[in-house]
Design a protein around this motif. Sequence first.
Motif, mmCIF file in Angstrom:
data_model
loop_
_atom_site.group_PDB
_atom_site.id
_atom_site.type_symbol
_atom_site.label_atom_id
_atom_site.label_comp_id
_atom_site.label_asym_id
_atom_site.label_seq_id
_atom_site.Cartn_x
_atom_site.Cartn_y
_atom_site.Cartn_z
ATOM 1 N N SER A 2 0.833 -1.212 0.000
ATOM 2 C CA SER A 2 0.000 0.000 0.000
ATOM 3 C C SER A 2 0.867 1.262 0.000
ATOM 4 O O SER A 2 1.972 1.257 0.519
ATOM 5 C CB SER A 2 -0.875 0.018 1.244
ATOM 6 O OG SER A 2 -1.573 -1.193 1.342
ATOM 7 N N GLU A 6 -2.831 5.573 0.491
ATOM 8 C CA GLU A 6 -3.822 4.536 0.805
ATOM 9 C C GLU A 6 -3.917 4.307 2.313
ATOM 10 O O GLU A 6 -5.017 4.194 2.866
ATOM 11 C CB GLU A 6 -3.453 3.231 0.088
ATOM 12 C CG GLU A 6 -3.873 3.244 -1.382
ATOM 13 C CD GLU A 6 -3.266 2.091 -2.186
ATOM 14 O OE1 GLU A 6 -3.827 1.788 -3.252
ATOM 15 O OE2 GLU A 6 -2.233 1.520 -1.757
ATOM 16 N N ALA A 9 -5.900 6.667 4.003
ATOM 17 C CA ALA A 9 -7.338 6.529 3.749
ATOM 18 C C ALA A 9 -7.943 5.344 4.502
ATOM 19 O O ALA A 9 -9.152 5.119 4.443
ATOM 20 C CB ALA A 9 -7.577 6.378 2.245
ATOM 21 N N TRP A 10 -7.108 4.553 5.171
ATOM 22 C CA TRP A 10 -7.632 3.406 5.916
ATOM 23 C C TRP A 10 -8.528 3.876 7.057
ATOM 24 O O TRP A 10 -8.317 4.943 7.638
ATOM 25 C CB TRP A 10 -6.470 2.568 6.476
ATOM 26 C CG TRP A 10 -5.784 1.743 5.416
ATOM 27 C CD1 TRP A 10 -6.071 1.705 4.084
ATOM 28 C CD2 TRP A 10 -4.680 0.861 5.603
ATOM 29 N NE1 TRP A 10 -5.214 0.859 3.424
ATOM 30 C CE2 TRP A 10 -4.349 0.320 4.338
ATOM 31 C CE3 TRP A 10 -3.929 0.467 6.706
ATOM 32 C CZ2 TRP A 10 -3.313 -0.601 4.151
ATOM 33 C CZ3 TRP A 10 -2.894 -0.436 6.527
ATOM 34 C CH2 TRP A 10 -2.594 -0.967 5.267
ATOM 35 N N GLN A 11 -9.551 3.031 7.358
ATOM 36 C CA GLN A 11 -10.529 3.424 8.369
ATOM 37 C C GLN A 11 -10.513 2.430 9.534
ATOM 38 O O GLN A 11 -11.284 1.465 9.538
ATOM 39 C CB GLN A 11 -11.925 3.462 7.748
ATOM 40 C CG GLN A 11 -12.068 4.438 6.602
ATOM 41 C CD GLN A 11 -13.463 4.378 6.018
ATOM 42 O OE1 GLN A 11 -14.460 4.591 6.704
ATOM 43 N NE2 GLN A 11 -13.550 4.065 4.741
ATOM 44 N N LEU A 14 -13.903 1.673 11.166
ATOM 45 C CA LEU A 14 -14.762 0.734 10.440
ATOM 46 C C LEU A 14 -14.266 -0.694 10.652
ATOM 47 O O LEU A 14 -15.061 -1.632 10.820
ATOM 48 C CB LEU A 14 -14.768 1.098 8.943
ATOM 49 C CG LEU A 14 -15.601 0.208 8.024
ATOM 50 C CD1 LEU A 14 -17.070 0.169 8.472
ATOM 51 C CD2 LEU A 14 -15.527 0.695 6.572
ATOM 52 N N LEU A 15 -12.952 -0.845 10.681
ATOM 53 C CA LEU A 15 -12.367 -2.170 10.911
ATOM 54 C C LEU A 15 -12.773 -2.690 12.291
ATOM 55 O O LEU A 15 -13.118 -3.869 12.451
ATOM 56 C CB LEU A 15 -10.838 -2.049 10.811
ATOM 57 C CG LEU A 15 -10.047 -3.308 10.499
ATOM 58 C CD1 LEU A 15 -10.519 -3.950 9.216
ATOM 59 C CD2 LEU A 15 -8.556 -2.984 10.392
ATOM 60 N N VAL A 85 -3.732 -0.885 13.015
ATOM 61 C CA VAL A 85 -3.887 0.054 11.893
ATOM 62 C C VAL A 85 -4.116 1.469 12.424
ATOM 63 O O VAL A 85 -3.568 2.438 11.892
ATOM 64 C CB VAL A 85 -5.062 -0.394 10.984
ATOM 65 C CG1 VAL A 85 -5.518 0.737 10.078
ATOM 66 C CG2 VAL A 85 -4.646 -1.598 10.159
#
Lengths: 588, 114
Positions: A2, A6, A9-11, A14-15, A85
Motif C-alpha cells: 500500500s 492509501e 485513507a484506511w478506516q 470501520l475495521l 492500523v
Amino acid sequence: MSTVAEVLAWQPALLEQIGDGMVGARRQLVGLEDELAAGRPPSDWEGDDATAARRTHRLLTVRLHDLVAEVSALARSIGVAAAGVEAARRSVTHAVSQAEGAGFFVDPASGAVLDPAVAPPDPALADDRARLREELAARIEEGMRAAHHSDAALARVLGLVASSLLDGGNDSLADAAARGRSAGRRDSLPMPSTGDPGRVHGWWKGLSPGERRRFLRDFPELIGNADGIPMARRDEANRRFLPLALDRLRDQLRRSESMNDFERIVVQMPSPKVLRTKIADLEAIRDAVRQPGTALLSLGIRGKRFVTADIAVGNVHRADTVTHSVHGVGTRPATRVDDKMRAARDLLAQKQQISEQAGEERTHAVIMSMGYEAPQLDLTDLTDEERQFFRDTVAKDAAPGMADFLTSIDTTRRSDPHLTLDGHSYGSVVSGEVLKHDTGIDAFVASGAPGVGVDDVTELKVPRGNVHNIEAKGDHIADLGYFGRDLTYLEGVRQLDTTAHPELGLSANEGHTSYHDRDTTSLYNIAAVGADHPDLAIDDTRGPDLADRGREGVRRVVETTRGAVAEARDFVDDRIADGLRLLDHVRR
Amino acid sequence: MGGGIQADPGAIVRSGQAMLAASDTADRVEVATHLSLLSMALPGSLSATAVDRLQQEWCDTVDRWAEAVRRHGVALGAGGVDYTCVETDVRRALGGRSPSPPTPGPLQKRGVLE
C-alpha cells in the motif's frame, strides 16, 4: 504494497466495527452448544437410521467447531488489526502533518520526504533541518512498516480461513473459539535494529496500546533505554527495571563470590567488586528517583565498571526548555548522585527565577546526566588506557549514544524545546564530541573545560553565537586547553562571567568544582542560557588571565615551531628528490 | 426407512426441535455483510485482496451449515425419513468441507453410502 496515501485513507474505526460484528457472530455460534447437545439423537435409538442420524449430527458438530474457530480467528485478527492500523495510521499522519508543517513535501506514494526550501546559511541550522527531514522520513517509514505488518497479519488469517486450514477440535465450542483466537494472534513488530531515534519513535507509535504495554512489561530494560521512546514511558520502564536489575546483580554477586578468577573469565562473570559497586550505584539511583518530580530516563547496568543513568527534574516531555548537564571525572551514582541532583534542582530553580525575572511563564527541566561511565581517579582507570582521564577515548565512545539520547528529546515531543548542553570539566570534552553529531542542541555552555576537542567552533553543530565558556578564577584545569584549543581563545565563543555580583545576590566562583554552586554567577549564567535568555547572561569582561595567556603563548610557539619544522622537512625532501632524479638522469 | 425406530419417538422429535432451534439461531448470524466492508476499511491492502477470495469461498458457509442443520432437524422431527437420504443431503449441503465420519457405519460397510 500500500502507498502512504492509501494508508492515510484506511478506516480503523470501520475495521473495529467489523471486528465487533465478528465477535457477535462468534458469540452466537458458541451459544449453540446447548442446542447441539439437545439435538444429539437419543442414545437408546438403535438401527441404521439411528447410526446415520448420529453420523449426521457428528458431521454438523465437527463443521460447527471449525466454523467457530474460523469466525473466532477472524474476530481476533480484525480486532488486533484495527488497533494496529489505528496506531500505524496515526503515526504516519502525525509524521506527514509535521513534515508538511515544517515546509517539507511528502511523496504520497513512497513517503519520501523532500525539502523544497533553500538551505539556511548557518550550517548548524541547515544540519538541524536535514536531521529533521531524515527523522520524519524514518518515522513515516516505520509507520508504514507497522501498517504493512498489521495488514499482512490480517491477510494471513483471511487466507487461513479461506483455505480451511483451521481446526476447531473435538471439545466444546468454547474450546474451538479459543483455538481460533489463538490462530488470530499476531507477533508484535520487532524494534528496528538500527536504534535510530526517529525510526524507534515511528515503530513505537505504530504499535497498538496493548502491544506497547506488553513491550513495557516484558522488556523494560530495552524500552527504558531506547532512544525514540517517549520519556514518560522510559521512566516507567526504568522504574520497573530497577528492582529487577538489583535482583539480577545480587544474584550474580552470589554466584561470582563462589567462583575463582579462572571460572569468572570462562563464564564472563564480573568480579564481586564490580558487582558490589553496581549494586551501590543502583541503590543510590533508587533513592534519588524516589524524590517527587524526578524521571529516570535511562538506566544502564551493562557498563564496564558502573551503572549509568540520566535523571530528570521537571517534565522533559513538555517543558519549554531542557538543560542536559554532563558531569566529569570522578562522578558515578553511588558517590555523587545526591549532590549532582541537588545541583540539577538548583539549576532548575535558577532557570525558573530567570523566566520570572523576564516576566515569562515558561516551564523548565534539567537532566542530570551520568549517562556515561566517567573516568575515575583510581588505580583501575589510571592504568586502563581506554579509561584514563587525560585521553578522550571515553568521551568519543560516549558521544554517539548521548547524541541519540539528545536527539530523542526532540523526536518524541510535539514541539522542540530550547535544548542546552551543559558540560562541566571532562563532561565538556564529552559534550564537544557529542556536538560533532546532529543532536538538535540549541546552545552549549562549557564550564571548567580543558578544551572540547576542537580548534574551531564551527566544528560544533550548534547554531552560531550559541557556544559559551565559563572559566573561574583559579581553575587550572580550564587553562589546560588539553583537548583542542583553550575555549578562551576560540573565536565565536561567548565568555561568561564568574565574578561576584552582589546587586544580583550572586557570589563569585573559584577553582574547578564550584560552577554549579547555588547563588553563584556561573550557575546564573548557565541558567540564563538554558532558560533561552542569553540576553540576561553576564559577559566576562576580564579578558584572559595570566595562565590563559601563558598557555596560549606556548601553543603559538609550538604551532610556529611545528610549521617551521614541517617547512624544513619539505625543503629537505624536495632536495633529496631532486638529487635522486639527477642521479637517475646521469646513470642513463 | 432403514432399520426402524426403536427409541422413544418423542425424544427423537425433541432432538429435531433442538436442531431446528440451532438452525434458527445460525440463520441470524451475520458474517458476509461485515466482511464485505473490509475492502472499504483497508483500500489497496493485502487484506482487501484476501477478503475477496474469502467472500467467494467462505462467506455463505454459516448459511449452508444452518440449512444442513435445518434439514437434519426436520428429518428427526418427521421421525420417518430414511436417514441414508438425509445424510447424503447433508453432505451435499456442507459441500467439500464435510469431514469424513469417524468410523464406518453399517450402511457404509454395505456400500450404501459413499
